[in-house]
Design an enzyme around this catalytic site. Sequence first.
Site, mmCIF file in Angstrom:
data_model
loop_
_atom_site.group_PDB
_atom_site.id
_atom_site.type_symbol
_atom_site.label_atom_id
_atom_site.label_comp_id
_atom_site.label_asym_id
_atom_site.label_seq_id
_atom_site.Cartn_x
_atom_site.Cartn_y
_atom_site.Cartn_z
ATOM 1 N N ARG A 37 0.849 -1.198 0.000
ATOM 2 C CA ARG A 37 0.000 0.000 0.000
ATOM 3 C C ARG A 37 0.880 1.242 0.000
ATOM 4 N NH1 ARG A 37 -5.099 1.183 4.037
ATOM 5 N NH2 ARG A 37 -3.534 0.882 5.663
ATOM 6 N N ASP B 275 -5.098 1.899 13.584
ATOM 7 C CA ASP B 275 -4.193 2.626 12.704
ATOM 8 C C ASP B 275 -4.743 4.046 12.555
ATOM 9 O OD1 ASP B 275 -6.158 2.638 10.766
ATOM 10 O OD2 ASP B 275 -5.041 1.456 9.303
#
EC number: 2.3.3.9
Length: 727
Positions: A339, A630
């Site tokens: 990512r 996160d």
Amino acid sequence: MGEYVKVGNLQVAKLFYEFMNDEVLPGSEVNKEKFWKDFETLIADLTPKNKALLARRDELQAKINEWHKEHRGNFDMEKYKAFLTDIGYLEPEVDDFEITTEGVDEEIAVQAGPQLVVPLTNARYALNAANARWGSLYDALYGTDAISEEDGAERGDSYNPVRGAKVIAYAREFLDQAVPLKEYSHKDAVQYAVVDGKLVVSVEGGSTTTLKEEEKFIGFQGNPENPTAILLKNNGLHIEIQIDRNHPVGKTDKAGVKDIYLEAAVTTIMDGEDSVAAVDAEDKVLVYRNLLGLVKGDLTSTFTKGGKTITRALNPDRVYRTADGKEITLPGRSLMFVRNVGHLMTNNTILDANGEEVYEGIMDAVVTSLIMKHSLLGNTRYLNSRKGSFYIVKPKMHGSEEVAFANELFDRVEDMLGLKRNTIKIGVMDEERRTTLNLKNCIYQVRDRIIFINTGFLDRTGDEIHTSMEAGPMIRKNDMKTSVWLQAYEKSNVTIGLAAGFQGRAQIGKGMWAMPDMMAEMLKQKGGQLKAGANTAWVPSPTAATLHALHYHQVNVAEVQNELRKERKDYRDEILQIPVAVNPQWTPEEIQEELDNNCQGILGYVVRWIDQGIGCSKVPDINNIGLMEDRATLRISSQHIANWLHHGICTKEQVLETLKRMAKVVDEQNAGDPNYRPMAPDYDNSVAFQAACDLIFKGYEQPNGYTEPILHRRRLEAKAKYAAVQQ
């Protein structure tokens, strides 16, 4: 800031420049001088386009804010839709089409299974995730609350045979469901053998039986009459029955079964975005170097556990023999995606010709693609893709013009690195409102390279709140999960993906189970994501991946998608229902409860991010339940408080008092961490506490409610401050 090297008109951090020249470029078949020259050209060409897209975001937000101010108290959905169409926020929909992506690995196109997301800054976690392609069902059940501790089945320091028996019974029941026998149960088995090309199971009393569906037997290890492993397959996922009568567990088992291994995390996103804190060249090189080690297969991590030194490395492939004696090899590792960051942030690793920081998304695309190129050239111990592709997940894009920009970026990177067109595949995160509402158009822009769409509650709700900040006070955070827009968003993503031909070609993903200690609850709930049409869903740990794999044996995703493909409902009107609280009657206690919860969550995550550079960890919530957090959790919580502040539901003084009180709670929760820096009582001197305040009190003006600008600025401040103290 460290030293820089002048390369053409660029200034490149020396640390990064040496890493690229010494570790990444050699063996890549890309000329060093040409690489830096082309990189400079790419930056010069694409930077103005990136800037224009961000300006467009701000322009649309300003117009939406004004519209809501003018229409407060007399909201009309038809007028709202017409307005969004006029300003180009709602795009005219493209004609029906199907994606044409080629060269897609089976783990994406064919297999439905769990997906891990792991921070690239932590080599040990990344290796564990890559190796989570296979997991022990016995360990996953024994070590978690998936098996209750009632009736003497407690987890303790030493092996508990009562608990062990419950684990074995559960696993046998699973075999009976996934790979049933023609007669009898796997519980009755005393021996597994391969006879005349079939799996033959002997049971107590001397009878034998075979599998109800014999094609589910794939292969074995060891001797046919006394195999050490039996390989089975159900719903596209493999199951390995491991047999060893000398093993402590195997010798107590009638059939000598010591464990059952499940194919689990078939794909893993190696994350350089929301789960990492990478703010400068030092951090970015760590991200890139760990990715390079994973791709080349030489990454290791050494640590001490229970007084022993353990070294982690990537697992080899698994080799079996088929019934007719042929050899088959199955991947021992998860198929890796990487990512990249989105279009917003810049990074001081490279300064452009004007001395400005380069857009991090452009840098990520170039560097991660060059690293992945080594896997195509065979400079690796193991193959990642067997189809000559590599997979980049692109987050936080708003609408189809931003997806088109990502496509242009990938085209340019392919040309720059000597790659065939569409070698770089894209995963598009559907986590921004403008992408959700124009998802079909977004997919169309990358129809030749898309392999994944995915929904996520936290970021998407953060954008929902920020976009409609002026519409009124939002409903409470927990109520969002059952709100009309969110349900429609989840359904729409699946409907649009299936209509665009994703079945058999690409992943339709669902969000994270954030409670790694609550596996019994996950087993009850997470199968619902597959029944809703997903063929992958996010899990927080290898253990969770193993247990979530059970859902893919219970639910035949292909059959679910076949049914859902018939539906062509347009969910746009429901998605546009803004989650504003109508005449809220919250008590002072309810308001304070919401603030306590949000402030504690923000502080618990921010303090590790700012002070220790930890972007993903298990953060205890206000009830001391560990949540795998996160950056997305910050966006929703900070935007929620900013919204309530803006509409007078709470006051700045009340929020500040709550933050100070919760800082003491978070300090206490982290008391066992020797690297922890308490926030209380010297709040003014705590960079982490000040960052949390900024996120809330400056939340209204943050671009799209993103937390990265404040986090990056405060993390750089903390790094400089703590480095000065150490000198």
